[in-house]
Design an enzyme around this catalytic site. Structure first.
Site, PDB file in Angstrom:
ATOM      1  N   GLU A   1       1.659  -8.773  -5.047  1.00  0.00           N
ATOM      2  CA  GLU A   1       1.106  -9.912  -5.790  1.00  0.00           C
ATOM      3  C   GLU A   1       1.758 -10.029  -7.164  1.00  0.00           C
ATOM      4  O   GLU A   1       2.050 -11.136  -7.631  1.00  0.00           O
ATOM      5  CB  GLU A   1      -0.412  -9.784  -5.936  1.00  0.00           C
ATOM      6  CG  GLU A   1      -1.060 -10.976  -6.601  1.00  0.00           C
ATOM      7  CD  GLU A   1      -0.876 -12.271  -5.826  1.00  0.00           C
ATOM      8  OE1 GLU A   1      -0.424 -13.266  -6.442  1.00  0.00           O
ATOM      9  OE2 GLU A   1      -1.186 -12.302  -4.627  1.00  0.00           O
TER      10      GLU A   1
ATOM     11  N   GLY B   1       4.623   0.326 -22.279  1.00  0.00           N
ATOM     12  CA  GLY B   1       3.980  -0.778 -23.004  1.00  0.00           C
ATOM     13  C   GLY B   1       4.248  -2.116 -22.347  1.00  0.00           C
ATOM     14  O   GLY B   1       3.348  -2.954 -22.219  1.00  0.00           O
TER      15      GLY B   1
ATOM     16  N   TRP C   1      -6.416  -0.537   7.884  1.00  0.00           N
ATOM     17  CA  TRP C   1      -7.841  -0.218   7.824  1.00  0.00           C
ATOM     18  C   TRP C   1      -8.457  -0.187   9.223  1.00  0.00           C
ATOM     19  O   TRP C   1      -9.251   0.696   9.537  1.00  0.00           O
ATOM     20  CB  TRP C   1      -8.573  -1.212   6.908  1.00  0.00           C
ATOM     21  CG  TRP C   1      -8.484  -0.804   5.462  1.00  0.00           C
ATOM     22  CD1 TRP C   1      -7.364  -0.806   4.679  1.00  0.00           C
ATOM     23  CD2 TRP C   1      -9.539  -0.298   4.659  1.00  0.00           C
ATOM     24  NE1 TRP C   1      -7.672  -0.342   3.425  1.00  0.00           N
ATOM     25  CE2 TRP C   1      -8.993  -0.026   3.385  1.00  0.00           C
ATOM     26  CE3 TRP C   1     -10.887  -0.059   4.876  1.00  0.00           C
ATOM     27  CZ2 TRP C   1      -9.769   0.484   2.334  1.00  0.00           C
ATOM     28  CZ3 TRP C   1     -11.662   0.443   3.825  1.00  0.00           C
ATOM     29  CH2 TRP C   1     -11.101   0.716   2.583  1.00  0.00           C
TER      30      TRP C   1
END
Length: 129
Positions: free
Chosen positions: A75, A21, A118
């Site tokens: 972040e 929670g 990537w």
């Protein structure tokens, strides 16, 4: 012998449910209050499925999607540092400024890593050596 902190839970299933929670509350707070987190989440929502589709192997899929999750994790940590620094003082303090700058640098490094992963995974398909 040290006494356990009254702020720490004792464990068990209830602790796990509460922790989940609290995690959801943290994600909600980041979404509401952090523009960078919203932007990176939306980008991840597009790029993770793309990475899963573009990856040829399980390892490639994990790398392409995993680094995007890592961006969100870093972040969140950066946002936590900034919120804590602002809670301590909104006035300029060199150590609080340094903490914020270091957190921001961590985000920058993980974004660079994401781009490198990537490129490393996908570039050989379009530019074979």
């Amino acid at each position: 012998m040290t006494r356990p902190s009254s702020y720490k839970s004792t464990g068990g299933l209830l602790r796990i449910v509460r922790a989940f929670g609290y995690s959801l509350q943290g994600l909600g707070a980041a979404w509401r209050h952090e523009a960078a987190f919203r932007q990176e989440t939306l980008l991840a929502a597009i790029l993770i499925p793309l990475g899963l589709w573009l990856g040829n192997t399980a390892i490639e899929r994990l790398l392409l999607a995993g680094v995007l999750v890592l961006v969100l994790v870093v972040e969140l940590l950066n946002s936590a540092i900034e919120a804590l620094a602002d809670a301590i003082s909104t006035e300029h303090h060199p150590l609080l400024g340094r903490a914020k700058d270091v957190g921001s640098a961590a985000v920058l490094l993980v974004l660079i890593l994401t781009g490198a992963v990537w490129i490393a995974v996908l570039a050989p398909r379009w530019w074979p050596s």
